[in-house]
Design a protein around this motif. Sequence first.
Motif, PDB file in Angstrom:
ATOM      1  N   ALA A 182       5.131  -3.735   6.425  1.00 60.78           N
ATOM      2  CA  ALA A 182       4.871  -3.089   7.713  1.00 60.78           C
ATOM      3  C   ALA A 182       4.917  -4.071   8.868  1.00 60.78           C
ATOM      4  N   GLY A 183       4.737  -5.360   8.589  1.00 64.66           N
ATOM      5  CA  GLY A 183       4.706  -6.340   9.659  1.00 64.66           C
ATOM      6  C   GLY A 183       3.433  -6.197  10.477  1.00 64.66           C
ATOM      7  N   GLY A 184       3.455  -6.731  11.668  1.00 64.33           N
ATOM      8  CA  GLY A 184       2.261  -6.653  12.512  1.00 64.33           C
ATOM      9  C   GLY A 184       2.283  -5.528  13.503  1.00 64.33           C
ATOM     10  N   ASP A 185       3.260  -4.628  13.373  1.00 60.64           N
ATOM     11  CA  ASP A 185       3.431  -3.579  14.375  1.00 60.64           C
ATOM     12  C   ASP A 185       2.475  -2.413  14.199  1.00 60.64           C
ATOM     13  N   MET A 186       1.946  -2.223  12.990  1.00 59.16           N
ATOM     14  CA  MET A 186       1.059  -1.083  12.769  1.00 59.16           C
ATOM     15  C   MET A 186       0.072  -1.394  11.651  1.00 59.16           C
ATOM     16  N   GLU A 187      -1.029  -0.657  11.648  1.00 59.66           N
ATOM     17  CA  GLU A 187      -2.009  -0.780  10.577  1.00 59.66           C
ATOM     18  C   GLU A 187      -1.469  -0.105   9.321  1.00 59.66           C
ATOM     19  N   ILE A 188      -1.750  -0.690   8.171  1.00 57.46           N
ATOM     20  CA  ILE A 188      -1.370  -0.068   6.901  1.00 57.46           C
ATOM     21  C   ILE A 188      -2.452  -0.377   5.887  1.00 57.46           C
ATOM     22  N   GLU A 189      -2.985   0.660   5.255  1.00 60.32           N
ATOM     23  CA  GLU A 189      -4.028   0.518   4.238  1.00 60.32           C
ATOM     24  C   GLU A 189      -3.711   1.460   3.092  1.00 60.32           C
ATOM     25  N   ALA A 190      -4.468   1.319   1.999  1.00 66.87           N
ATOM     26  CA  ALA A 190      -4.188   2.138   0.819  1.00 66.87           C
ATOM     27  C   ALA A 190      -5.466   2.528   0.098  1.00 66.87           C
ATOM     28  N   ILE A 191      -5.404   3.689  -0.543  1.00 73.18           N
ATOM     29  CA  ILE A 191      -6.437   4.152  -1.465  1.00 73.18           C
ATOM     30  C   ILE A 191      -5.740   4.419  -2.795  1.00 73.18           C
TER      31      ILE A 191
END
Length: 377
Positions: free
Chosen positions: A342-351
């Motif tokens: 994703a790079g630093g352009d957006m937040e990305i998380e996971a469950i």
Amino acid sequence: MEEYIVKGGKKLRLGYTTGSCAAAAARAAAYMLLTGRRLEQVELTTPKGIRLALPVLDIRMGEEAVSCAIEKDGGDDPDVTTGTRIYAAVSRAAQPGITIDGGPGVGRVTKPGLDQPVGASAINSVPRRMIREGVEEIRRLTGEADGLSVVISVPGGEALAKKTFNPRLGIVGGISIIGTTGIVEPMSERALIETIRVELRQRRESGAEYVLLTPGNYGSDFIRDGLRLDPAAAVQTSNFIGDTLDICRELGFRGALLAGHVGKLVKVAGGMLNTHSRYGDCRMEILAAHAAAAGLRPERVEELLQCAACDGALRILKEETRYEATLARLTERVGFHLKARAGGDMEIEAIMFSRVYGELGRTVGAGDLLRKTVLSW
């Protein structure tokens, strides 16, 4: 069609799209209307450059209107519209030029962000251009100056649409007339990715800044039963997790939360952002590596490597009290590889979850991003 491609060592026959069917039917109907001569076969050059010669079916000729059909052939692709007849009715019109609309069985757009505006029939731009160019060529060859109306219809299209993505996209009343190349390539990854792009673009244009993602139906079940949210709120990525993140960045989403089954996300933990089995099945090797690093005894690591499914491996981890430590390591690596893509352009998380053991782990910012995502709806 007798055109083929080779995928995975198999020779697969190409097909042609609903857009090609509609364009060919419109061309044939226009020819019969403006010449008065019956046409049993029509030729069409697709945007891909492949020339088709298609039988013209169910011809109904009148002085002011002609209708006919072309039968859809998806080749070796598992296409629900294969065998469906796509009809075109061409009639003389008081309005100059060529007007194109959808009739029964062709869907209507009810949400923004799709190829056509809200209220328009779901005949995409490339098929519209193919229809217009084909009918215009017949007008030019016959010297016709009067306006013509083209109506595309699909008997049974409303029932067929329930087997497609149309209800999720807000297309009601029938199928879409689609196809950017005019040709169906069996098991086309590009077509699946474009479907994901359409749904994401629609969410973005409706104002969403955060999006919930899940690879498939297991994830939808978990979103409903585990997170107590409407599974229809999530966009399904299939195996294309990396491509989906690329599209999210491209469209300007501020964040994306991925809820995925351990069988998919363990591959992500190993850096695989396309989780299709043909690119590798390293689930047990990745689990075994993290379990060993968390202190699992060598003989049980060997046993874990023999497991056929992740739930069997999780059972071993529970028995050896290495469950939490291993999952913590695994979840951290999932987050690492998602952020790298994703790079630093957006937040990305996971469950991450299991159908047997429920929720297995969350990346550090997943709870906060989940709240943002829900508020974004």
